[in-house]
Write a protein that holds these residues in place. Structure first.
Motif, PDB file in Angstrom:
ATOM      1  N   ASN A 150       0.827  -1.214   0.000  1.00  0.00           N
ATOM      2  CA  ASN A 150       0.000   0.000   0.000  1.00  0.00           C
ATOM      3  C   ASN A 150       0.855   1.255   0.000  1.00  0.00           C
ATOM      4  O   ASN A 150       0.665   2.185   0.794  1.00  0.00           O
ATOM      5  N   ILE A 151       1.814   1.301  -0.911  1.00  0.00           N
ATOM      6  CA  ILE A 151       2.739   2.421  -1.000  1.00  0.00           C
ATOM      7  C   ILE A 151       2.062   3.595  -1.704  1.00  0.00           C
ATOM      8  O   ILE A 151       1.414   3.425  -2.733  1.00  0.00           O
ATOM      9  N   HIS A 152       2.236   4.792  -1.153  1.00  0.00           N
ATOM     10  CA  HIS A 152       1.597   5.994  -1.709  1.00  0.00           C
ATOM     11  C   HIS A 152       2.371   6.597  -2.876  1.00  0.00           C
ATOM     12  O   HIS A 152       1.827   7.434  -3.601  1.00  0.00           O
ATOM     13  N   GLY A 153       3.629   6.233  -3.027  1.00  0.00           N
ATOM     14  CA  GLY A 153       4.417   6.822  -4.099  1.00  0.00           C
ATOM     15  C   GLY A 153       5.832   6.299  -4.111  1.00  0.00           C
ATOM     16  O   GLY A 153       6.260   5.585  -3.185  1.00  0.00           O
ATOM     17  N   LEU A 154       6.563   6.626  -5.155  1.00  0.00           N
ATOM     18  CA  LEU A 154       7.951   6.197  -5.292  1.00  0.00           C
ATOM     19  C   LEU A 154       8.854   7.404  -5.519  1.00  0.00           C
ATOM     20  O   LEU A 154       8.510   8.335  -6.258  1.00  0.00           O
ATOM     21  N   ASP A 155      10.021   7.372  -4.872  1.00  0.00           N
ATOM     22  CA  ASP A 155      11.075   8.360  -5.054  1.00  0.00           C
ATOM     23  C   ASP A 155      12.147   7.704  -5.918  1.00  0.00           C
ATOM     24  O   ASP A 155      12.794   6.750  -5.476  1.00  0.00           O
ATOM     25  N   LEU A 156      12.319   8.172  -7.130  1.00  0.00           N
ATOM     26  CA  LEU A 156      13.217   7.537  -8.087  1.00  0.00           C
ATOM     27  C   LEU A 156      14.596   8.182  -7.987  1.00  0.00           C
ATOM     28  O   LEU A 156      14.819   9.298  -8.469  1.00  0.00           O
ATOM     29  N   ASP A 157      15.517   7.489  -7.327  1.00  0.00           N
ATOM     30  CA  ASP A 157      16.873   8.002  -7.092  1.00  0.00           C
ATOM     31  C   ASP A 157      17.808   7.325  -8.087  1.00  0.00           C
ATOM     32  O   ASP A 157      18.346   6.248  -7.836  1.00  0.00           O
ATOM     33  N   VAL A 158      17.977   7.966  -9.240  1.00  0.00           N
ATOM     34  CA  VAL A 158      18.738   7.377 -10.344  1.00  0.00           C
ATOM     35  C   VAL A 158      20.183   7.844 -10.243  1.00  0.00           C
ATOM     36  O   VAL A 158      20.502   8.993 -10.582  1.00  0.00           O
ATOM     37  N   GLU A 159      21.057   6.961  -9.790  1.00  0.00           N
ATOM     38  CA  GLU A 159      22.468   7.309  -9.625  1.00  0.00           C
ATOM     39  C   GLU A 159      23.374   6.488 -10.531  1.00  0.00           C
ATOM     40  O   GLU A 159      24.571   6.363 -10.290  1.00  0.00           O
ATOM     41  N   GLN A 160      22.782   5.920 -11.585  1.00  0.00           N
ATOM     42  CA  GLN A 160      23.536   5.328 -12.687  1.00  0.00           C
ATOM     43  C   GLN A 160      22.963   5.885 -13.984  1.00  0.00           C
ATOM     44  O   GLN A 160      21.806   6.300 -14.030  1.00  0.00           O
ATOM     45  N   SER A 161      23.769   5.890 -15.041  1.00  0.00           N
ATOM     46  CA  SER A 161      23.327   6.461 -16.304  1.00  0.00           C
ATOM     47  C   SER A 161      22.135   5.689 -16.865  1.00  0.00           C
ATOM     48  O   SER A 161      22.137   4.450 -16.909  1.00  0.00           O
ATOM     49  N   MET A 162      21.126   6.435 -17.292  1.00  0.00           N
ATOM     50  CA  MET A 162      19.884   5.843 -17.792  1.00  0.00           C
ATOM     51  C   MET A 162      19.352   6.732 -18.908  1.00  0.00           C
ATOM     52  O   MET A 162      19.331   7.964 -18.759  1.00  0.00           O
ATOM     53  N   PRO A 163      18.895   6.179 -20.023  1.00  0.00           N
ATOM     54  CA  PRO A 163      18.342   7.010 -21.085  1.00  0.00           C
ATOM     55  C   PRO A 163      17.075   7.729 -20.627  1.00  0.00           C
ATOM     56  O   PRO A 163      16.295   7.196 -19.836  1.00  0.00           O
ATOM     57  N   LEU A 164      16.868   8.924 -21.150  1.00  0.00           N
ATOM     58  CA  LEU A 164      15.665   9.684 -20.827  1.00  0.00           C
ATOM     59  C   LEU A 164      14.412   8.895 -21.177  1.00  0.00           C
ATOM     60  O   LEU A 164      13.423   8.902 -20.429  1.00  0.00           O
ATOM     61  N   SER A 165      14.449   8.194 -22.293  1.00  0.00           N
ATOM     62  CA  SER A 165      13.266   7.432 -22.720  1.00  0.00           C
ATOM     63  C   SER A 165      12.897   6.350 -21.718  1.00  0.00           C
ATOM     64  O   SER A 165      11.713   6.035 -21.532  1.00  0.00           O
ATOM     65  N   ASP A 166      13.890   5.784 -21.024  1.00  0.00           N
ATOM     66  CA  ASP A 166      13.617   4.722 -20.056  1.00  0.00           C
ATOM     67  C   ASP A 166      12.937   5.267 -18.800  1.00  0.00           C
ATOM     68  O   ASP A 166      12.001   4.662 -18.272  1.00  0.00           O
ATOM     69  N   ILE A 167      13.411   6.412 -18.291  1.00  0.00           N
ATOM     70  CA  ILE A 167      12.778   6.959 -17.087  1.00  0.00           C
ATOM     71  C   ILE A 167      11.384   7.480 -17.423  1.00  0.00           C
ATOM     72  O   ILE A 167      10.461   7.373 -16.607  1.00  0.00           O
ATOM     73  N   ILE A 168      11.190   8.002 -18.624  1.00  0.00           N
ATOM     74  CA  ILE A 168       9.854   8.443 -19.037  1.00  0.00           C
ATOM     75  C   ILE A 168       8.908   7.246 -19.123  1.00  0.00           C
ATOM     76  O   ILE A 168       7.754   7.327 -18.683  1.00  0.00           O
ATOM     77  N   ARG A 169       9.384   6.135 -19.670  1.00  0.00           N
ATOM     78  CA  ARG A 169       8.539   4.935 -19.746  1.00  0.00           C
ATOM     79  C   ARG A 169       8.117   4.487 -18.362  1.00  0.00           C
ATOM     80  O   ARG A 169       6.943   4.129 -18.139  1.00  0.00           O
ATOM     81  N   LEU A 170       9.039   4.506 -17.395  1.00  0.00           N
ATOM     82  CA  LEU A 170       8.714   4.096 -16.032  1.00  0.00           C
ATOM     83  C   LEU A 170       7.694   5.047 -15.407  1.00  0.00           C
ATOM     84  O   LEU A 170       6.714   4.601 -14.790  1.00  0.00           O
ATOM     85  N   ILE A 171       7.910   6.345 -15.548  1.00  0.00           N
ATOM     86  CA  ILE A 171       6.974   7.320 -14.988  1.00  0.00           C
ATOM     87  C   ILE A 171       5.591   7.158 -15.607  1.00  0.00           C
ATOM     88  O   ILE A 171       4.572   7.169 -14.896  1.00  0.00           O
ATOM     89  N   ASP A 172       5.536   6.981 -16.915  1.00  0.00           N
ATOM     90  CA  ASP A 172       4.250   6.815 -17.591  1.00  0.00           C
ATOM     91  C   ASP A 172       3.520   5.573 -17.096  1.00  0.00           C
ATOM     92  O   ASP A 172       2.295   5.594 -16.890  1.00  0.00           O
ATOM     93  N   ARG A 173       4.250   4.498 -16.898  1.00  0.00           N
ATOM     94  CA  ARG A 173       3.611   3.261 -16.461  1.00  0.00           C
ATOM     95  C   ARG A 173       3.100   3.385 -15.023  1.00  0.00           C
ATOM     96  O   ARG A 173       1.994   2.925 -14.705  1.00  0.00           O
ATOM     97  N   LEU A 174       3.899   4.000 -14.156  1.00  0.00           N
ATOM     98  CA  LEU A 174       3.451   4.207 -12.778  1.00  0.00           C
ATOM     99  C   LEU A 174       2.184   5.059 -12.738  1.00  0.00           C
ATOM    100  O   LEU A 174       1.233   4.759 -12.008  1.00  0.00           O
ATOM    101  N   ARG A 175       2.173   6.127 -13.528  1.00  0.00           N
ATOM    102  CA  ARG A 175       1.001   6.998 -13.540  1.00  0.00           C
ATOM    103  C   ARG A 175      -0.215   6.255 -14.089  1.00  0.00           C
ATOM    104  O   ARG A 175      -1.331   6.386 -13.566  1.00  0.00           O
ATOM    105  N   ALA A 176      -0.011   5.440 -15.122  1.00  0.00           N
ATOM    106  CA  ALA A 176      -1.120   4.694 -15.715  1.00  0.00           C
ATOM    107  C   ALA A 176      -1.653   3.637 -14.754  1.00  0.00           C
ATOM    108  O   ALA A 176      -2.868   3.427 -14.652  1.00  0.00           O
ATOM    109  N   ASN A 177      -0.757   2.970 -14.029  1.00  0.00           N
ATOM    110  CA  ASN A 177      -1.169   1.885 -13.130  1.00  0.00           C
ATOM    111  C   ASN A 177      -1.771   2.368 -11.826  1.00  0.00           C
ATOM    112  O   ASN A 177      -2.679   1.737 -11.276  1.00  0.00           O
TER     113      ASN A 177
END
Length: 302
Positions: free
Chosen positions: A124-151
């Motif tokens: 029953n988590i209210h939200g996620l704090d995404l602490d990205v401290e390794q290199s990640m493409p912008l498209s990948d973090i956008i995909r994750l954010i979009d999926r979290l918002r959709a779900n």
């Protein structure tokens, strides 16, 4: 929480004192010690890591989230939720592995994201704090954010935790992608940023580095910590030994911050004066010189 709220965010990673499995760090004083003040608005439990099947898919620090060592964490979190505290979980951090698993091709993403999604629902988590401290493409973090918002819908809280310099033009960045581009493309889906002011990537001893972030265009109400009429709030790492109370009264820091946020609430909506606008314009004009001075100073003291 509303975007204009002044948030007091408490990071909670050390769940037991002195490594003892029985000496719990209780969260309940955050609501029991100061009944007239809700001392924490957001509790951020850290850190969740997305791991392999052999490791149990999900890890909370060194153990799977359902390990009995965390029984008090989840029971305390439920009590805080009932009192109105938003309980979030930090994903990633300095430990490598989670972000390549939450990136890559669609098959890879779907495999690992499914376990993160199930974890959020189970606890029953209210939200996620995404602490990205390794290199990640912008498209990948956008995909994750979009999926979290959709779900999980519009009420689910999504924050990111870049080093403070990543929120300035040309500043250092651990995430690989550009936070200005992320804000431009998905700012409406991101509730706030927990800027990390530490290790030469931001100094919180004055408002100068925070002002640099605002001067470069990040909305003040979405960036935590510092001095600004519309600043987002303050986040503290971490709960168990927070000053001034230390181990004996770690909740005191949150109580102090909550009281300060409440006291300053009347200031939040005031209009910025012409003098303040001029001050900001001057700061922006001389920003390259200030950066060079900081660089020289840091090299000198090193």
């Amino acid at each position: 929480m509303q975007a204009t709220d002044h948030r007091v965010v408490v990071y909670y990673q050390t769940t037991h004192y002195n490594g003892s499995a029985t000496n719990d760090v209780s969260l309940l004083p955050l609501i029991n010690s100061q009944p007239e003040v809700l001392t924490a608005h957001v509790l951020l439990i850290g850190a969740i890591h997305v791991v392999t099947e052999e490791q149990g898919w999900m890890r909370l620090n060194d153990y799977t989230p359902d390990n009995p060592i965390f029984d008090h964490v989840w029971s305390d979190a439920a009590v805080l939720q009932a009192a109105g505290v938003a309980v979030m979980v930090m994903v990633g951090g300095a430990a490598p592995g989670s972000w390549p698993r939450l990136g890559g091709d669609e098959a890879n993403f779907e495999l690992y994201y499914g376990h993160l999604r199930d974890f959020v629902g189970t606890y029953n988590i209210h939200g996620l704090d995404l602490d990205v401290e390794q290199s990640m493409p912008l498209s990948d973090i956008i995909r994750l954010i979009d999926r979290l918002r959709a779900n999980f819908g519009d009420d689910f809280i999504i924050s990111l935790a870049p080093v403070a310099s990543a929120l300035t033009e040309g500043g250092g960045n651990l995430s690989g992608f550009n936070y200005f581009e992320l804000e431009a493309q998905r700012g409406s889906s991101i509730d706030f940023y927990n800027g990390q002011f530490y290790y030469g990537r931001g100094d919180a001893s004055s408002a100068a580095d925070y002002e640099d972030i605002i001067d470069d265009g990040f909305p003040a109400e979405k960036v935590l910590t510092a001095e600004n009429p519309t600043f987002g709030g303050v986040a503290g790492w971490e709960y168990f030994n927070s000053l001034p109370g230390g181990d004996n009264a770690p909740w005191e820091w949150a109580a102090w911050m909550a009281d300060a946020m409440e006291s300053d609430a009347s200031v939040v909506k005031r209009e910025i004066s012409s003098t303040e606008k001029l001050r900001r314009a001057v700061r922006k004009e001389y920003k390259p010189l200030r950066r060079e001075a900081k660089h020289v100073y840091r090299n000198y003291i090193a």
